[in-house]
Design an enzyme around this catalytic site. Structure first.
Site, PDB file in Angstrom:
ATOM      1  N   HIS A  63      -4.131   1.236   7.821  1.00  0.00           N
ATOM      2  CA  HIS A  63      -2.786   1.821   7.773  1.00  0.00           C
ATOM      3  C   HIS A  63      -2.740   3.002   6.791  1.00  0.00           C
ATOM      4  CE1 HIS A  63       1.776   1.174   7.753  1.00  0.00           C
ATOM      5  NE2 HIS A  63       1.588   1.986   6.721  1.00  0.00           N
ATOM      6  N   GLU A  64      -3.306   2.804   5.598  1.00  0.00           N
ATOM      7  CA  GLU A  64      -3.246   3.862   4.571  1.00  0.00           C
ATOM      8  C   GLU A  64      -4.128   5.057   4.950  1.00  0.00           C
ATOM      9  OE1 GLU A  64      -0.829   3.538   2.692  1.00  0.00           O
ATOM     10  OE2 GLU A  64      -0.564   1.397   3.035  1.00  0.00           O
ATOM     11  N   GLY A  67       0.829  -1.198   0.000  1.00  0.00           N
ATOM     12  CA  GLY A  67       0.000   0.000   0.000  1.00  0.00           C
ATOM     13  C   GLY A  67       0.864   1.248   0.000  1.00  0.00           C
ATOM     14  N   CYS A  84       6.036  -0.395   7.048  1.00  0.00           N
ATOM     15  CA  CYS A  84       5.641   0.767   6.252  1.00  0.00           C
ATOM     16  C   CYS A  84       6.789   1.152   5.330  1.00  0.00           C
ATOM     17  CB  CYS A  84       5.317   1.918   7.205  1.00  0.00           C
ATOM     18  SG  CYS A  84       4.866   3.447   6.367  1.00  0.00           S
ATOM     19  N   LEU A  85       6.466   1.522   4.094  1.00  0.00           N
ATOM     20  CA  LEU A  85       7.510   1.934   3.153  1.00  0.00           C
ATOM     21  C   LEU A  85       8.218   3.210   3.622  1.00  0.00           C
ATOM     22  CD1 LEU A  85       5.770   1.262  -0.293  1.00  0.00           C
ATOM     23  CD2 LEU A  85       7.561  -0.107   0.800  1.00  0.00           C
TER      24      LEU A  85
HETATM   25 ZN    ZN Z   1       2.792   3.220   5.613  1.00  0.00          ZN
END
Ligand code: ZN
Length: 173
Positions: free
Chosen positions: A132-133, A43, A90-91
């Site tokens: 999360h997003e 995501g 998370c990215l």
């Molecule tokens: Zn994230």
């Protein structure tokens, strides 16, 4: 397009609703999807790539399934049920993950990339990803939701990870 890393200011910003879906937005969405796959994420929210607008992309299909990216514009959580503890990452917080409690079933309403109203229901990983997003769009990163003990551990660990990442100067600001 690049992914901003925690604790960049843009990640703490509450994103504004998308008001118009035009060609520039379509290109932006395509770039986000491409970047999400390239970064091997499930995501990506618009403010992670520097635009504080309410939209995210996600794809929780397994690696053995064909890619099926989902785009949700101006998402709103309309139902949440159950709870589940699982590892989350998370990215924008690379090389770090932690267990976090989330609702196990979530219903989201919003618009697809063509402006059609959509309703999306997610379970397990999909439910986690939706929460999360949408958190990102409200300026919340998953590490902000950790218990105070885990948060303290993260704060100790994170500068070392950041140093290892060897980011450019503007990423550290
Ligand atoms: Zn994230």
């Amino acid at each position: 397009m690049k992914i901003y890393v925690y604790p960049h200011e843009i990640l703490k910003k509450k994103a504004e609703p998308v008001r118009e879906i035009d060609g520039a937005l379509q290109k932006f969405i395509d770039d986000m999807i491409e970047l999400m796959y390239r970064a091997k994420g499930v995501g990506l929210a618009a403010n992670q790539v520097g635009e504080a607008i309410r939209l995210f992309v996600m794809d929780v299909s397994g690696s053995d399934e064909p890619p099926s990216p989902i785009v949700i514009i101006n998402p709103v959580i309309t139902a949440m049920e159950g709870s589940e503890v699982a590892e989350e990452g998370c990215l924008s917080v690379p090389r770090y993950s932690a267990k976090l409690k989330r609702a196990s079933l979530v219903e989201v309403k919003g618009f697809d990339r063509h402006g059609n109203e959509i309703r999306y229901e997610g379970q397990g990983l999909a439910a986690r990803c939706l929460q999360h997003e949408i958190d990102h769009l409200d300026g919340i990163c998953f590490v902000d939701r950790l218990s105070s003990l885990k948060k303290a551990m993260f704060r100790k660990k994170w500068p070392k990870i950041l140093a290892e990442l060897d980011l450019g100067k503007d990423d550290k600001e």
